[in-house]
Design a protein around this motif. Structure first.
Motif, short mmCIF file in Angstrom:
data_model
loop_
_atom_site.label_atom_id
_atom_site.label_comp_id
_atom_site.label_asym_id
_atom_site.label_seq_id
_atom_site.Cartn_x
_atom_site.Cartn_y
_atom_site.Cartn_z
N ARG A 176 0.82 -1.21 0.00
CA ARG A 176 0.00 0.00 0.00
C ARG A 176 0.85 1.26 0.00
N SER A 177 2.04 1.16 0.54
CA SER A 177 2.96 2.31 0.58
C SER A 177 3.51 2.64 -0.79
N GLY A 178 3.31 1.75 -1.79
CA GLY A 178 3.86 1.94 -3.12
C GLY A 178 5.19 1.25 -3.31
N ARG A 179 5.76 0.75 -2.22
CA ARG A 179 7.04 0.04 -2.31
C ARG A 179 6.79 -1.42 -2.69
N HIS A 180 7.85 -2.10 -3.09
CA HIS A 180 7.77 -3.51 -3.46
C HIS A 180 8.49 -4.34 -2.40
N SER A 181 8.06 -5.59 -2.23
CA SER A 181 8.68 -6.48 -1.26
C SER A 181 8.59 -7.93 -1.72
N PRO A 182 9.58 -8.76 -1.34
CA PRO A 182 9.51 -10.18 -1.67
C PRO A 182 8.65 -10.99 -0.69
N ARG A 183 8.20 -10.36 0.38
CA ARG A 183 7.36 -11.04 1.37
C ARG A 183 6.18 -10.15 1.74
N PHE A 184 5.06 -10.83 2.05
CA PHE A 184 3.86 -10.10 2.44
C PHE A 184 3.14 -10.89 3.51
N LEU A 185 2.67 -10.19 4.52
CA LEU A 185 1.88 -10.80 5.59
C LEU A 185 0.41 -10.51 5.33
N GLN A 186 -0.35 -11.55 5.01
CA GLN A 186 -1.78 -11.42 4.72
C GLN A 186 -2.54 -11.69 6.01
N SER A 187 -2.70 -10.66 6.83
CA SER A 187 -3.28 -10.82 8.16
C SER A 187 -4.71 -11.33 8.12
N THR A 188 -5.47 -11.02 7.06
CA THR A 188 -6.84 -11.53 7.00
C THR A 188 -6.85 -13.05 6.98
N THR A 189 -5.84 -13.66 6.39
CA THR A 189 -5.74 -15.12 6.37
C THR A 189 -5.54 -15.65 7.79
N LEU A 190 -4.75 -14.97 8.58
CA LEU A 190 -4.54 -15.34 9.97
C LEU A 190 -5.77 -15.06 10.82
N LEU A 191 -6.33 -13.85 10.69
CA LEU A 191 -7.41 -13.42 11.58
C LEU A 191 -8.77 -14.04 11.26
N GLN A 192 -8.87 -14.79 10.16
CA GLN A 192 -10.13 -15.49 9.87
C GLN A 192 -10.34 -16.67 10.82
N HIS A 193 -9.30 -17.05 11.53
CA HIS A 193 -9.37 -18.15 12.50
C HIS A 193 -9.66 -17.55 13.88
N PRO A 194 -10.87 -17.71 14.39
CA PRO A 194 -11.24 -17.05 15.65
C PRO A 194 -10.30 -17.32 16.82
N LEU A 195 -9.83 -18.54 16.96
CA LEU A 195 -8.95 -18.83 18.09
C LEU A 195 -7.61 -18.10 17.97
N TYR A 196 -7.06 -18.04 16.76
CA TYR A 196 -5.82 -17.29 16.55
C TYR A 196 -6.07 -15.79 16.72
N ALA A 197 -7.18 -15.31 16.18
CA ALA A 197 -7.49 -13.89 16.30
C ALA A 197 -7.62 -13.50 17.76
N GLU A 198 -8.33 -14.30 18.54
CA GLU A 198 -8.48 -14.00 19.97
C GLU A 198 -7.14 -14.03 20.69
N ALA A 199 -6.28 -14.98 20.34
CA ALA A 199 -4.96 -15.06 20.98
C ALA A 199 -4.13 -13.82 20.66
N VAL A 200 -4.18 -13.37 19.42
CA VAL A 200 -3.46 -12.16 19.02
C VAL A 200 -4.04 -10.95 19.74
N GLY A 201 -5.36 -10.84 19.79
CA GLY A 201 -6.00 -9.73 20.49
C GLY A 201 -5.67 -9.71 21.97
N GLN A 202 -5.65 -10.86 22.58
CA GLN A 202 -5.30 -10.96 24.00
C GLN A 202 -3.86 -10.51 24.22
N ALA A 203 -2.94 -11.00 23.38
CA ALA A 203 -1.53 -10.63 23.53
C ALA A 203 -1.34 -9.12 23.32
#
Length: 183
Positions: free
Chosen positions: A21-48
């Protein structure tokens, strides 16, 4: 909590050639929606994330749509406060819908999944401040800014990662002819 491992386990750590989104390029990307679609993982991240800010007196947590909506919710749940989001208004900035209550003087935590430049979360902060609230801290799952993101309040993340990013004109992936993916 091994945040990077959660991204790997859920297939949310992508490798290739990405337009950020910044306009820069990268060889890696973190797709957080893929992680946060899992309620137990999302809750663990939110708790932390909530634990990083549990000593603050807060009225709500806000995140920029779309990436920060789920994160704001699970972090607010962990902190026992309201969850709000700011969304693009079509004029290059963000706003908070009228149905989401913000009272002047309320204190809030702004959250984002991945901070590279911090511009999205800054827009969400401005949207809440325009309604009279006060940002007291910023939190992120991942800080990939290499320490460059600055906020006028305390900023904490669950993990700091230093993925390389390149200006388009200096991108070695472009020079090798690797296809660019918008994310």
């Amino acid at each position: 909590m091994d945040v990077l491992n959660l991204y790997k386990e859920t297939g949310a750590l992508l490798e290739g050639h990405f337009l950020l989104r910044s306009g820069r390029h990268s060889p890696r990307f973190l797709q957080s929606t893929t992680l946060l679609q899992h309620p137990l993982y999302a809750e663990a991240v939110g708790q932390a994330l909530g634990e990083l800010f549990e000593t603050l007196e807060l009225n709500f947590v806000i995140g920029p749509a779309m990436g920060g909506v789920i994160l704001a919710f699970v972090t607010a749940k962990a902190l026992g406060v309201r969850a709000l989001f700011a969304e693009k208004n079509g004029q290059g900035s963000m706003w908070v819908r009228e149905g989401l209550t913000i009272h002047p003087g309320e204190r809030f935590l702004a959250v984002e999944d991945v901070v590279t430049t911090g511009s999205s979360v800054q827009q969400a902060i401005r949207a809440a401040e325009a309604r009279g609230a006060q940002c007291v801290a910023v939190g992120a799952i991942v800080d990939r800014s290499a320490g460059r993101a600055e906020f006028s309040v305390p900023y904490r993340s669950l993990v700091q990662l230093d993925f390389p990013t390149y200006a388009p004109e200096a991108c070695p992936l472009c020079q090798r002819g690797e296809p660019l993916q918008e994310v």
